[in-house]
Every structure is written in structure tokens, then in C-alpha cells.
Design a protein around this motif. Structure first.
Motif, PDB file in Angstrom:
ATOM      1  N   LYS A  66      11.041  12.555 -15.845  1.00 11.19           N
ATOM      2  CA  LYS A  66      12.213  11.768 -15.404  1.00 11.19           C
ATOM      3  C   LYS A  66      11.822  11.015 -13.718  1.00 11.19           C
ATOM      4  N   THR A  67      12.592  11.296 -13.359  1.00  8.75           N
ATOM      5  CA  THR A  67      12.109  11.440 -11.772  1.00  8.75           C
ATOM      6  C   THR A  67      10.872  10.676 -11.921  1.00  8.75           C
ATOM      7  N   ILE A  68       9.648  11.037 -11.812  1.00  9.36           N
ATOM      8  CA  ILE A  68       8.484  10.390 -11.561  1.00  9.36           C
ATOM      9  C   ILE A  68       8.638   8.575 -12.227  1.00  9.36           C
ATOM     10  N   LEU A  69       9.469   9.012 -13.431  1.00  8.83           N
ATOM     11  CA  LEU A  69       8.981   7.543 -13.951  1.00  8.83           C
ATOM     12  C   LEU A  69      10.048   6.188 -13.647  1.00  8.83           C
ATOM     13  N   ALA A  70      11.145   6.747 -13.044  1.00  7.47           N
ATOM     14  CA  ALA A  70      11.698   6.447 -12.390  1.00  7.47           C
ATOM     15  C   ALA A  70      11.430   5.300 -11.597  1.00  7.47           C
ATOM     16  N   GLU A  71      10.418   6.234 -10.288  1.00 10.33           N
ATOM     17  CA  GLU A  71      10.362   5.982  -9.173  1.00 10.33           C
ATOM     18  C   GLU A  71       9.112   5.063  -9.611  1.00 10.33           C
ATOM     19  N   SER A  72       8.295   5.178 -10.541  1.00 12.49           N
ATOM     20  CA  SER A  72       6.806   4.354 -10.636  1.00 12.49           C
ATOM     21  C   SER A  72       7.860   2.770 -11.012  1.00 12.49           C
ATOM     22  N   LEU A  73       9.171   3.034 -11.786  1.00 11.44           N
ATOM     23  CA  LEU A  73       9.809   1.855 -12.343  1.00 11.44           C
ATOM     24  C   LEU A  73      10.565   1.121 -10.880  1.00 11.44           C
ATOM     25  N   LEU A  74      10.766   1.746 -10.293  1.00  8.57           N
ATOM     26  CA  LEU A  74      11.545   1.459  -8.776  1.00  8.57           C
ATOM     27  C   LEU A  74      11.041   0.970  -7.588  1.00  8.57           C
ATOM     28  N   HIS A  75       9.741   1.512  -7.892  1.00  4.60           N
ATOM     29  CA  HIS A  75       9.177   1.095  -6.453  1.00  4.60           C
ATOM     30  C   HIS A  75       7.835   0.696  -6.925  1.00  4.60           C
ATOM     31  N   PRO A 104      -2.315   5.945  -2.977  1.00  3.90           N
ATOM     32  CA  PRO A 104      -1.585   4.628  -3.923  1.00  3.90           C
ATOM     33  C   PRO A 104      -0.593   4.911  -3.681  1.00  3.90           C
ATOM     34  N   ARG A 105      -0.005   3.954  -3.385  1.00  2.83           N
ATOM     35  CA  ARG A 105       1.081   3.294  -2.481  1.00  2.83           C
ATOM     36  C   ARG A 105       2.596   3.553  -3.830  1.00  2.83           C
ATOM     37  N   THR A 106       2.143   3.938  -5.004  1.00  2.00           N
ATOM     38  CA  THR A 106       2.816   4.115  -6.351  1.00  2.00           C
ATOM     39  C   THR A 106       2.570   5.149  -6.976  1.00  2.00           C
ATOM     40  N   PRO A 107       3.337   5.754  -8.053  1.00  3.89           N
ATOM     41  CA  PRO A 107       3.131   7.205  -8.630  1.00  3.89           C
ATOM     42  C   PRO A 107       1.779   7.131  -9.716  1.00  3.89           C
ATOM     43  N   ARG A 108       1.354   6.208 -10.080  1.00  3.35           N
ATOM     44  CA  ARG A 108      -0.205   6.163 -10.190  1.00  3.35           C
ATOM     45  C   ARG A 108      -0.590   4.146  -9.654  1.00  3.35           C
ATOM     46  N   ILE A 162      16.440   7.590  -5.947  1.00  2.00           N
ATOM     47  CA  ILE A 162      14.834   7.821  -5.570  1.00  2.00           C
ATOM     48  C   ILE A 162      13.917   5.872  -5.115  1.00  2.00           C
ATOM     49  N   HIS A 163      15.182   5.076  -5.928  1.00  8.56           N
ATOM     50  CA  HIS A 163      14.950   4.048  -5.002  1.00  8.56           C
ATOM     51  C   HIS A 163      14.586   4.405  -3.282  1.00  8.56           C
ATOM     52  N   SER A 164      15.437   4.491  -3.119  1.00  9.69           N
ATOM     53  CA  SER A 164      15.563   5.198  -1.202  1.00  9.69           C
ATOM     54  C   SER A 164      14.250   5.889  -0.791  1.00  9.69           C
ATOM     55  N   THR A 165      14.082   6.530  -2.103  1.00  5.91           N
ATOM     56  CA  THR A 165      13.026   7.529  -1.474  1.00  5.91           C
ATOM     57  C   THR A 165      11.811   7.904  -2.360  1.00  5.91           C
ATOM     58  N   THR A 166      11.734   8.854  -2.573  1.00  6.95           N
ATOM     59  CA  THR A 166      10.477   9.129  -3.416  1.00  6.95           C
ATOM     60  C   THR A 166      11.883  10.432  -4.252  1.00  6.95           C
ATOM     61  N   ALA A 167      10.589  10.816  -5.781  1.00  2.00           N
ATOM     62  CA  ALA A 167      10.847  11.162  -6.435  1.00  2.00           C
ATOM     63  C   ALA A 167      11.009  12.895  -6.442  1.00  2.00           C
ATOM     64  N   VAL A 168       9.798  13.600  -5.148  1.00  2.85           N
ATOM     65  CA  VAL A 168      10.250  14.450  -5.050  1.00  2.85           C
ATOM     66  C   VAL A 168      10.927  14.563  -3.878  1.00  2.85           C
ATOM     67  N   THR A 169      11.639  13.606  -2.788  1.00  2.00           N
ATOM     68  CA  THR A 169      12.341  14.322  -2.447  1.00  2.00           C
ATOM     69  C   THR A 169      14.356  14.399  -2.509  1.00  2.00           C
ATOM     70  N   PHE A 170      13.970  13.277  -3.913  1.00  2.00           N
ATOM     71  CA  PHE A 170      15.183  14.025  -5.007  1.00  2.00           C
ATOM     72  C   PHE A 170      15.834  14.897  -5.388  1.00  2.00           C
ATOM     73  N   ALA A 215       8.110  21.244  -7.323  1.00  2.00           N
ATOM     74  CA  ALA A 215       6.910  21.811  -7.072  1.00  2.00           C
ATOM     75  C   ALA A 215       5.952  20.993  -8.550  1.00  2.00           C
ATOM     76  N   THR A 216       6.799  21.118  -9.601  1.00  2.83           N
ATOM     77  CA  THR A 216       5.840  20.912 -10.582  1.00  2.83           C
ATOM     78  C   THR A 216       6.343  19.000 -10.860  1.00  2.83           C
ATOM     79  N   THR A 217       7.130  18.497  -9.729  1.00  2.00           N
ATOM     80  CA  THR A 217       7.204  16.860  -9.611  1.00  2.00           C
ATOM     81  C   THR A 217       6.060  16.404  -8.984  1.00  2.00           C
ATOM     82  N   VAL A 218       5.861  17.114  -7.466  1.00  2.00           N
ATOM     83  CA  VAL A 218       4.302  16.650  -7.461  1.00  2.00           C
ATOM     84  C   VAL A 218       2.976  17.286  -7.835  1.00  2.00           C
ATOM     85  N   VAL A 219       2.869  18.800  -8.588  1.00  2.00           N
ATOM     86  CA  VAL A 219       1.412  18.911  -9.487  1.00  2.00           C
ATOM     87  C   VAL A 219       1.482  17.514 -10.483  1.00  2.00           C
TER      88      VAL A 219
END
Length: 312
Positions: free
Chosen positions: A145-154, A288-292, A222-230, A88-92
Motif C-alpha cells: 500500500k505505501t509503495i503504491l501510494a509513493e509511486s502515485l504521489l511521487h 531510479p527516482r520513483t519506486p519503479r 508519504i508524499h513528503s518523505t518515502t514509503a520506507v520513512t513512513f 524491512a519488507t517495504t525495502v525488500v
């Protein structure tokens, strides 16, 4: 499992253990890329390393430290209750800070996922304000952490093993000085007083090999899915672990634990169904197709060299 082993070894130095883990991760990534050449090295300019990879490494370390601190003051069940809010905090956070769009069905699917884990782990609460705050900020650090990783990987054409290759040395550099100052004397004393040092060191460094595999797996998922899915998968892991411990080891669980596990499993199944259905639909205009969404043309530049685009 290795946490219990380290407790039996009386090696109660979490910062030092984390340093060992990140050193092993650095060596493992170097072997995969430089020696075995399974993946090509993605060349990153020093400025981009500090701007895009260092913040994720720093948050990674903060997450580990807060987790270790919270476990000194609150039981695992209470910590798991707080960490159940991570999806939930990841989505928010992605919605508020990174301005990422989420369909209402994604928001709805998180209710049983979070609520189920709350029921599973809420039965053994032992409140401590300091431990609670550490676990709460640790939850936010995990999401960041997972959001930043998703931003980097995606967003910047990175892959999981190169992420470990660049992240682990930064994390080692961040943790080594605090580990030496806080735990240095204790580690030296343990070295001279422990009965079987070498077998113990083998166990400690074996845990580092597992940590490398874990770090690679985290970024791969995270690379294969998203931060939320992880993070949803993290809640699913807790529910499955409770059920497996009951089925195989016959550990007693309460009625509330069982109901919580069932709700979590149903919620994760619903989330997977929603993700699948949404993936079949074209995104709404302006989504948006990326976290930001990058704010200027400079931020649109990929993190990797163009000559490696066809290899990664």
C-alpha cells in the motif's frame, strides 16, 4: 482509543466501521476540494483511476481486513511484533519488484529499528497459525500500500488530499458489499437492541472524521518523505507509545521492553541521519527516482493535466 470505545458500544462490525470511515473520508475530501476549494481538483481519466488508484484502494482494504482478522486470533503484542518487519519488507519489495536502489546504510539502519520493536513486543507471544498468517500478509499489504501510494504521489504529480478524494470512494465500493453480506443482520440487530443508539452513532461517525484526518496524514507523510520513512515512523510510534505509557500512566514495562524501545529510538535516529546525509549527495548514475522506472513512454505521462501543473 476509538477501538476501545467501539468495544464498549458492543459495535463489533469492523467492515461496517471501515465503510463509515471511508465514507467520511470521501465526504471530507469533497468538502476540502469542492466546497472550501483549498486544493484544486486533479482531473484523472477513468482508465487511469482503475489502473493506478483502484489497486492501491484494494490493497488498502485488504490491509484493514487482515488487520482486523488477525486481532481476533492473536494479541496486539504479537501482531505488533509481525508488523515491526514492515520497514524491512517495504525495502525488500521495492528492491525486488520495483527495482529501486537503496544505499547499504539504509539497509543497516533497519536492523535496530526492526530488532528493537521485536524486543519491545515479543514478551507476550500467543501463537495461532491463522492469526499469524493474516498478520504476515497484512504486513506485506501494508508495505505494498505505501509503495503504491509513493509511486502515485511521487511519480505522477499527485497530492495527498486528491489521493483521498479518489481512493476513498473506491475503498467504500470494495467494502460495502462484504459488509452488508457478512455484518448486515448483526448491524440491524444492534440498531434495535442497543440502549443509546444516537449517542453511539455520534461516536462512530466521529471516528470517521478522525479516520479522514488519519488517511490524509498517511498520504501527506508519504508524499513528503518515502514509503520506507513512513513505515519507520510507524515503528517509532510504537516505541514512543510504550515509553509515554510508562512515564505518564506508570504502566509497568519489562527490562526487555525498555531495551527494545531504546534500540528502536537509536535506530530511527540513525535512519534519519542516513537519510539526511544521502539527500545531500547526488544519486548514483542510473538510480531510479520513483519506486519503479517506467518501462515505456506511455508510463512516463503524468497522471494530472498539464494546466494544473502550476497549481499543485
Amino acid at each position: 482509543m476509538y477501538g476501545a470505545c467501539l468495544e464498549k458500544l458492543d459495535f463489533k462490525f469492523p467492515l461496517s466501521v471501515s465503510c463509515v470511515h471511508f465514507i467520511c473520508s470521501s465526504i471530507g475530501a469533497y468538502v476540502v476540494i469542492k466546497v472550501l476549494k483549498i486544493k484544486p481538483l486533479i482531473v484523472v481519466e477513468p482508465e487511469d483511476r482503475w489502473r493506478r488508484i483502484f489497486p492501491m484502494s484494494f490493497v488498502f482494504c485488504i490491509n484493514i481486513v487482515l488487520g482486523n482478522v488477525s486481532l481476533r486470533f492473536i494479541p496486539v503484542s504479537f501482531m505488533q511484533t509481525i508488523k515491526s518487519f514492515t520497514p524491512a519488507t517495504t525495502v525488500v519489495l521495492q528492491w525486488l519488484v520495483w527495482r529501486k536502489y537503496f544505499d547499504w546504510q539504509i539497509w543497516a539502519s533497519l536492523i535496530p529499528i526492526v530488532g528493537g520493536i521485536l524486543l519491545t513486543s515479543v514478551t507476550e507471544l500467543s501463537f495461532n497459525m491463522f492469526g499469524f498468517c493474516a498478520a504476515l500478509f497484512g504486513c506485506l499489504a501494508t508495505s505494498t500500500k505505501t509503495i503504491l501510494a509513493e509511486s502515485l504521489l511521487h511519480g505522477y504529480k499527485f497530492d495527498s488530499i486528491n489521493t483521498v478524494y479518489y481512493m476513498a470512494p473506491f475503498a467504500t465500493m470494495i467494502l460495502v458489499l462484504p459488509a452488508m453480506l457478512v455484518e448486515g443482520s448483526g448491524v440491524i440487530n444492534w440498531f434495535y437492541t442497543h440502549e443509546s443508539v444516537w449517542p453511539a452513532l455520534i461516536i462512530i461517525f466521529s471516528s470517521g472524521v478522525l479516520a479522514f484526518c488519519l488517511n490524509f496524514s498517511i498520504f501527506y507523510v508519504i508524499h513528503s518523505t518515502t514509503a520506507v520513512t513512513f513505515n519507520v515512523a510507524g515503528n517509532l510510534k510504537v516505541a514512543v507509545a510504550v515509553l509515554v505509557s510508562w512515564l505518564i500512566f506508570h504502566n509497568p514495562i519489562s527490562y526487555m521492553n525498555a531495551v527494545g524501545c531504546a534500540i528502536t529510538l537509536v535506530g530511527c535516529t540513525f535512519y534519519g541521519y542516513v537519510r539526511h546525509m544521502l539527500s545531500q549527495q547526488p544519486p548514483p548514475p542510473g538510480t531510479p527516482r520513483t519506486p519503479r522506472t517506467p518501462r515505456n513512454r506511455i508510463e512516463l505521462l503524468p497522471l494530472v493535466n498539464d494546466k494544473l501543473d502550476g497549481k499543485v
